[in-house]
Structure formats: structure tokens, C-alpha cells
Design an enzyme around this catalytic site. Structure first.
Site, PDB file in Angstrom:
ATOM      1  CD  GLU A 123     -27.613  12.371 -12.296  1.00 59.59           C
ATOM      2  OE1 GLU A 123     -27.886  11.515 -11.452  1.00 59.59           O
ATOM      3  OE2 GLU A 123     -27.405  13.556 -12.007  1.00 59.59           O
ATOM      4  N   GLY A 161     -35.113  12.090  -8.798  1.00 63.25           N
ATOM      5  CA  GLY A 161     -35.955  12.325  -7.630  1.00 63.25           C
ATOM      6  C   GLY A 161     -37.436  12.109  -7.870  1.00 63.25           C
ATOM      7  CD  GLU A 215     -30.868  18.255  -7.564  1.00 66.09           C
ATOM      8  OE1 GLU A 215     -29.932  18.354  -6.757  1.00 66.09           O
ATOM      9  OE2 GLU A 215     -31.611  17.248  -7.618  1.00 66.09           O
ATOM     10  CG  HIS A 233     -26.776  17.269 -10.122  1.00 64.99           C
ATOM     11  ND1 HIS A 233     -28.060  17.715  -9.941  1.00 64.99           N
ATOM     12  CD2 HIS A 233     -26.781  15.951  -9.823  1.00 64.99           C
ATOM     13  CE1 HIS A 233     -28.814  16.694  -9.541  1.00 64.99           C
ATOM     14  NE2 HIS A 233     -28.057  15.617  -9.463  1.00 64.99           N
ATOM     15  CB  SER A 291     -35.698   7.222  -9.869  1.00 60.88           C
ATOM     16  OG  SER A 291     -36.265   8.502  -9.657  1.00 60.88           O
ATOM     17  CG  ASN A 349     -25.644  14.254  -5.538  1.00 58.62           C
ATOM     18  OD1 ASN A 349     -25.182  14.965  -4.644  1.00 58.62           O
ATOM     19  ND2 ASN A 349     -26.362  14.742  -6.538  1.00 58.62           N
ATOM     20  CE  LYS A 366     -29.877  14.772  -5.358  1.00 59.18           C
ATOM     21  NZ  LYS A 366     -31.028  14.889  -6.208  1.00 59.18           N
TER      22      LYS A 366
END
Ligand code: PEP
Length: 260
Positions: free
Chosen positions: A165, A171, A96, A94, A211, A11, A13
Site C-alpha cells: 500500500e 485515500g 495509518e 497499516h 484508491s 478495511n 477503518k
């Protein structure tokens, strides 16, 4: 028992430009991997990446898809357009997108439906945040995300992936331990069996994301209910990413030999 081919999804991003992205894949473009490898560039680079990767086995996914089919929806890209552009996969929900763009389970359900109707493989992303984990409601959160995100969908003979996730791991450099990840993946598999029956649920690939790097990939991949990895930051580091793809391929070869 159904053998699920390991899959690694990058991904990328909102990272670019195209030169940087090409340089992240150039080192492994001509290699053969037993695992399936997918990269998800920003929309604008999908065509460029397809051209760049045309002689490779690497597939392309999108990072999102519109819940609308067509019409006056400025800035949106439909499942049909992504399919026409050459995508095989699309990420949906996702964290985000859920936290910054107000996506919810209901909008994810529409997107999953659109993707399935078009022949794209949706990768529905689910996961609890740190507060939910501390309050020990991880399972409730996941049950809801799955039940509402897949509500009413006919998954028989359809290709679907679920990415677990945990938001606290994305992250942050703090990946879930293989034990925690396996425990949750096993739970997700049980939920899918309850919703769709063993035959359909056994074919759905479950990915872990959060991560992942070349150091923790192997142990995560060796868990029985983890069929792949969704990789953010480390997918932009060619050394890490090639290494992760190789580890997934070793896992795939082992499965071919042992049958599990
Ligand atoms: C992600 O955003 O899907 C992700 C897994 O990111 P990272 O690997 O950087 O935690």
C-alpha cells in the site's frame, strides 16, 4: 506453479455504525464468489458481523492485533481473542497505524508472530511514502519493511499475505498504475524468494491497496504478481465493492481454467 486464490479485503477503518456496515454487505451476502472475500470491521462489530454473515462465505478480519498476549495492557486485544471471536485474518502495520500510532517494523514482527502462532493469517502492510518514492528509495524501504517485519519467522506451511500500500495512494484517489504496482509486486515476490525460497514465497498472496475502485480493479487484478486488493473507501460503497468482488471472481475463474 502455485495458484493463488484472489482475495479482496475490505478495511472499514473507524466507520460505523453497525447498520451502515450491514448495509454495505447486504447486497452480496448470499452470492457465491470464486475469490475470497474478507471484511475488517472495527473490533466492537466483529461479533455482530459474524452473526450477520453466518450463512455467507465472507470471512472476517481485524484491523489490528496487540503485540501482547495478555496482562495489564489497557485497550488491547490479543490474537487469541480475535481468533476466539471468529477472525481468520488480521491487518498488521497499516500505514495509518505506522504514522499515527508509532508502529514500526519491530512491533509488526511481534504481531505477525502472534498471529501466526494463533492460526490467524496476518496481512502485513508495507509501502513507501511520496517522499521516499520521489527520492527513489522505494525498494530500500520495502526491503527493510519485509526483512525486519518478518525477521526470524518460520513461514513454511504458514498462511501469510503481504499488502503493498503506497502511502501516497491511500485515500488520495491516486492509485498506483497497474504497471507500477506490478513492478513493485514482482520486486516483493523476489525479495520473499530470497528470504524464504521459491516454494514458500510462491504461496504468499500479495495484495495491492490504495484508491482501488471498480474502475481500476480489473487491470490491477490481472497483473501476474497481484493476487488481491485491500480496499478502504470503496469498500463502504456497496456498488463499488460488489463490483470489485465480482471482478476478482472472474479473475479466479480464469485462473481455474487456464491454470495461471
Ligand atoms: C487502506 O486504507 O487500506 C486503503 C487502501 O484505503 P483506500 O482504498 O481508501 O485508499
Amino acid at each position: 506453479m502455485h495458484i493463488r486464490r484472489p482475495i479482496i479485503i475490505a478495511n472499514w477503518k473507524l466507520n460505523g455504525g453497525i447498520d451502515l456496515l450491514c448495509s454495505s454487505v447486504v447486497s452480496f451476502i448470499r452470492k457465491h464468489y470464486e475469490a475470497e472475500i474478507v471484511v475488517c470491521p472495527p473490533y466492537i462489530y466483529i461479533r455482530d458481523m459474524l452473526n450477520f454473515l453466518q450463512h455467507s462465505e465472507i470471512r472476517i478480519g481485524s484491523q489490528n492485533v496487540s503485540k501482547f498476549e495478555s496482562g495489564a495492557f489497557t485497550g488491547e486485544t490479543s490474537a487469541q481473542m480475535l481468533k476466539e471471536a471468529g477472525c481468520k485474518y488480521c491487518l498488521i502495520g497499516h500505514s495509518e497505524r505506522r504514522s499515527m500510532f508509532r508502529e514500526n517494523n519491530a512491533s509488526c514482527q511481534i504481531k505477525v508472530q502472534r498471529a501466526l502462532n494463533t492460526g490467524l493469517t496476518p496481512v502485513l502492510c508495507i509501502g513507501e511514502n511520496s517522499e521516499e518514492r520521489e527520492n527513489q528509495i522505494t525498494r530500500d524501504v520495502l526491503t527493510r519493511q519485509l526483512a525486519e517485519g518478518l525477521e526470524g519467522l518460520d513461514l513454511k506451511n504458514k498462511s501469510l499475505c503481504i499488502a503493498y500500500e503506497p502511502v501516497w495512494a491511500i485515500g488520495t484517489g491516486k492509485a498506483a498504475s497497474p504497471e507500477i504496482a506490478q513492478e513493485v509486486h514482482q520486486f516483493i515476490r523476489q525479495e520473499l524468494i530470497a528470504l524464504y525460497g521459491a516454494d514458500t514465497a510462491e504461496k504468499i498472496r500479495l495484495l495491492y491497496g490504495g484508491s482501488v475502485n471498480k474502475t481500476n480493479a480489473k487491470e490491477l487484478l490481472s497483473q501476474p504478481d497481484i493476487d488481491g486488493l485491500l480496499v478502504g473507501g470503496a469498500s463502504l460503497d456497496p456498488e463499488h465493492f460488489v463490483n470489485i468482488c465480482q471482478q476478482a471472481s472472474v479473475q479466479a475463474e480464469t485462473q481455474l481454467v487456464t491454470g495461471v
